[in-house]
Design an enzyme around this catalytic site. Structure first.
Site, short mmCIF file in Angstrom:
data_model
loop_
_atom_site.label_atom_id
_atom_site.label_comp_id
_atom_site.label_asym_id
_atom_site.label_seq_id
_atom_site.Cartn_x
_atom_site.Cartn_y
_atom_site.Cartn_z
N ARG A 23 119.31 119.72 44.45
CA ARG A 23 118.26 119.98 43.58
C ARG A 23 118.49 119.56 42.35
NH1 ARG A 23 115.15 124.71 45.07
NH2 ARG A 23 114.79 124.50 47.33
N ARG A 27 112.88 121.87 38.50
CA ARG A 27 112.48 122.50 37.25
C ARG A 27 113.32 122.64 36.30
NH1 ARG A 27 110.60 127.15 41.07
NH2 ARG A 27 112.58 126.61 42.02
N ARG A 36 104.78 118.48 37.04
CA ARG A 36 104.29 119.47 37.64
C ARG A 36 102.88 120.38 37.20
NH1 ARG A 36 103.80 122.52 40.88
NH2 ARG A 36 105.49 124.09 41.35
N ASP A 72 110.85 118.06 50.51
CA ASP A 72 111.20 119.28 51.01
C ASP A 72 111.45 119.50 52.37
OD1 ASP A 72 111.30 122.04 49.57
OD2 ASP A 72 110.40 122.48 51.50
N TYR A 147 112.39 129.50 58.88
CA TYR A 147 111.15 129.71 58.01
C TYR A 147 109.88 129.78 58.91
CZ TYR A 147 113.56 128.61 53.56
OH TYR A 147 114.41 128.86 52.52
#
Ligand code: CP3
Length: 345
Positions: A23, A27, A36, A72, A147
Site C-alpha cells: 500500500r 491515502r 481521489r 485492487d 470477499y
C-alpha cells in the site's frame, strides 16, 4: 536500473537491503488524496494513465526499490460474474454474494488480456518510466473467495467456513476456478512487463493448519505450479500465518511474506533456507516516536542478519493516516544501516 529488490528475492548479494511497502500508493500521500477528490478508486484503477500516475507517486517521493502496480485485489471478481463497488468509508461491497452450488456454477473463466486489459496496459506504460522493478499482484483463492462469499470484509469468515465445511465440493469448484483465473491474470501481467509477482493471501491466517492443507493449499499450489516456468520472483504473503508458514512454503513461492507477529529469525526456522523472506515491521510503528520506530527497524534487520535474501517491508499495508516522513525515515534508515559499500554492476 536499480535491481537490488530482484537480487534479494533471488537470494543474491546486494549493496543495500531493498525496501518497498505494501500500500505504498494511497491515502497517506497528499498527491493521492488530491487525485481521489476528482476520481473514484475504481476510476483510478480502470484508467491506465491514472493508475500509472498513482503507482509512480511514492516512487517519485521516496527512495524505494520497487514499485507495485496500482490496482485492487478484487478486480478479477467482476469479469468472473461477481460485480462489486467501493462504498465511502465502508470498503468493498459485493452486490450478490456467492453462497450456493448454483451461484458457483454461474461463474465463468475469462481471458484477462481482454477483460483486465486496463491493468495490463498500466504495466506497459509503467515499464517505460520506471528505473526500479515493477511488482504485479493478485489475491489468493481463500482471500478472494472470502470477499465473494461474505459480501465484503469479515472478522470471523463464518460464511466462508460454512461453505467449506458444509459443501466441500462446491468450495473446491470455487477455489479451483479462482486459482485458474488468478494464474491466467498473473501470467498476463508478466507478459505485459511485471518483473515480480505477489500473491496476497491476506486473511488465510484465519484457518488452522489442517484446514489450510486440505481446503486451500492445493489451489495455491496450482497457481504457483502454473507460473513455475516464468523467470520472476513469486512472493507468497499472508497475515496471522505464523502457524502456516511451513505449509505456505510447501504451496510455493520463492519469497515468503511474513507479518509482524512472527520474528524473522523464527520465520526462517519454520521455512528453512530455500526461500527469501519479506517483512516485517508492524505498520502501526510508523506512528511511534522516531527513536522507538528506528530501534524496531534495527531489530527486524538484526533478525534478518546473515540470511540469504531479505526484502524489507511492513508486515501488512501502510495505514491511511501514516506520516510520509516516517515512511521516508524508515527507508533511508534501512539503506544506511545495511550499506555494504559494495558496487554491484
Ligand atoms: O500495495 C499497493 O500500493 C498496491 C495497491 C493495492 C490496493 N489494494 C489499493 C487500494 C493492493 C496491493 C491492494 C490489495 C488489497 N485490496 C487487498 C490485499 C492486501 C491486504 O490489505 O492484505 C485487499 C484485501 C483489498 C481489498 C480492499 N481494497 C479493501 C478491503 C479496501 C478498503 C479498505 C481500505 O483500506 O480502504 C480496498 C481499497 C483500496 N485498495 C485502497 C487502496 C489504495 C483505499 C483507496 C481509497 O479509498 O482511496
Amino acid at each position: 536500473m536499480n535491481d537490488r529488490f530482484l537480487r534479494a528475492c533471488r537470494r543474491e548479494p546486494v549493496d543495500k537491503t531493498p525496501v518497498w511497502f505494501m500500500r505504498q500508493a494511497g491515502r497517506y500521500m497528499p498527491e493521492y488524496r488530491a487525485l481521489r477528490e476528482k476520481h473514484s478508486l475504481l476510476e483510478l484503477v480502470r484508467t491506465p494513465e491514472l493508475a500509472a500516475q498513482v503507482t509512480l507517486q511514492p516512487i517519485r517521493a521516496l527512495p524505494l526499490d520497487a514499485a507495485i502496480l496500482f490496482s485492487d485485489l478484487l478486480v478479477p471478481l467482476a469479469p468472473l460474474g461477481i460485480p462489486f463497488d467501493f462504498q465511502k468509508g465502508e470498503g468493498p461491497v459485493i452486490e450478490k454474494p456467492i453462497r450456493s452450488a448454483a451461484d458457483v456454477a454461474a461463474l465463468r473463466r475469462f481471458e484477462p488480456r481482454d477483460e483486465l486489459r486496463a491493468g495490463l496496459e498500466t504495466i506497459r506504460l509503467l515499464r517505460r518510466e520506471l528505473r526500479v522493478p515493477l511488482i504485479g499482484f493478485a489475491g489468493a483463492p481463500f482471500t478472494l473467495a472470502s470477499y465473494a462469499i461474505e459480501g465484503g470484509g469479515s472478522r470471523h469468515f463464518a460464511k466462508t467456513k460454512d461453505l467449506m465445511y458444509r459443501d466441500p465440493a462446491t468450495w473446491h469448484r470455487l477455489a479451483g476456478l479462482l486459482a485458474d483465473v488468478v494464474a491466467d491474470y498473473l501470467r498476463a501481467q508478466v507478459e505485459a512487463g511485471a518483473q515480480a509477482l505477489q500473491l496476497f493471501d491476506s486473511w488465510v491466517g484465519a484457518l488452522d493448519e489442517a484446514d489450510y492443507r486440505e481446503l486451500v493449499q492445493p489451489h495455491v499450489r496450482r497457481i504457483f505450479d502454473a507460473l513455475a516456468d516464468l523467470d520472476v520472483p513469486l512472493i507468497h504473503f499472508g497475515t496471522g500465518t505464523g502457524h502456516l508458514l511451513a505449509a505456505q512454503r510447501d504451496a510455493g513461492g520463492s519469497v515468503i511474506g511474513v507479518d509482524w507477529r512472527t520474528p524473522l529469525d523464527e520465520a526462517r526456522r519454520r521455512v528453512g533456507d530455500g526461500v527469501a523472506l519479506q517483512g516485517n515491521l508492524d505498520p502501526t510503528l510508523l506512528f511511534a516516536p522516531r527513536e522507538r520506530l528506528l530501534a524496531r527497524v534495527d531489530d527486524v534487520l538484526r533478525r534478518a542478519d546473515g540470511l540469504p535474501g531479505h526484502v524489507f517491508n511492513l508486515g501488512h499495508g501502510i495505514l491511511p493516516e501514516t506520516p510520509v516522513e516516517a515512511v521516508r525515515a524508515v527507508t533511508e534508515h534501512v539503506h544506511a544501516r545495511t550499506d555494504t559499500g559494495r558496487k554491484l554492476q
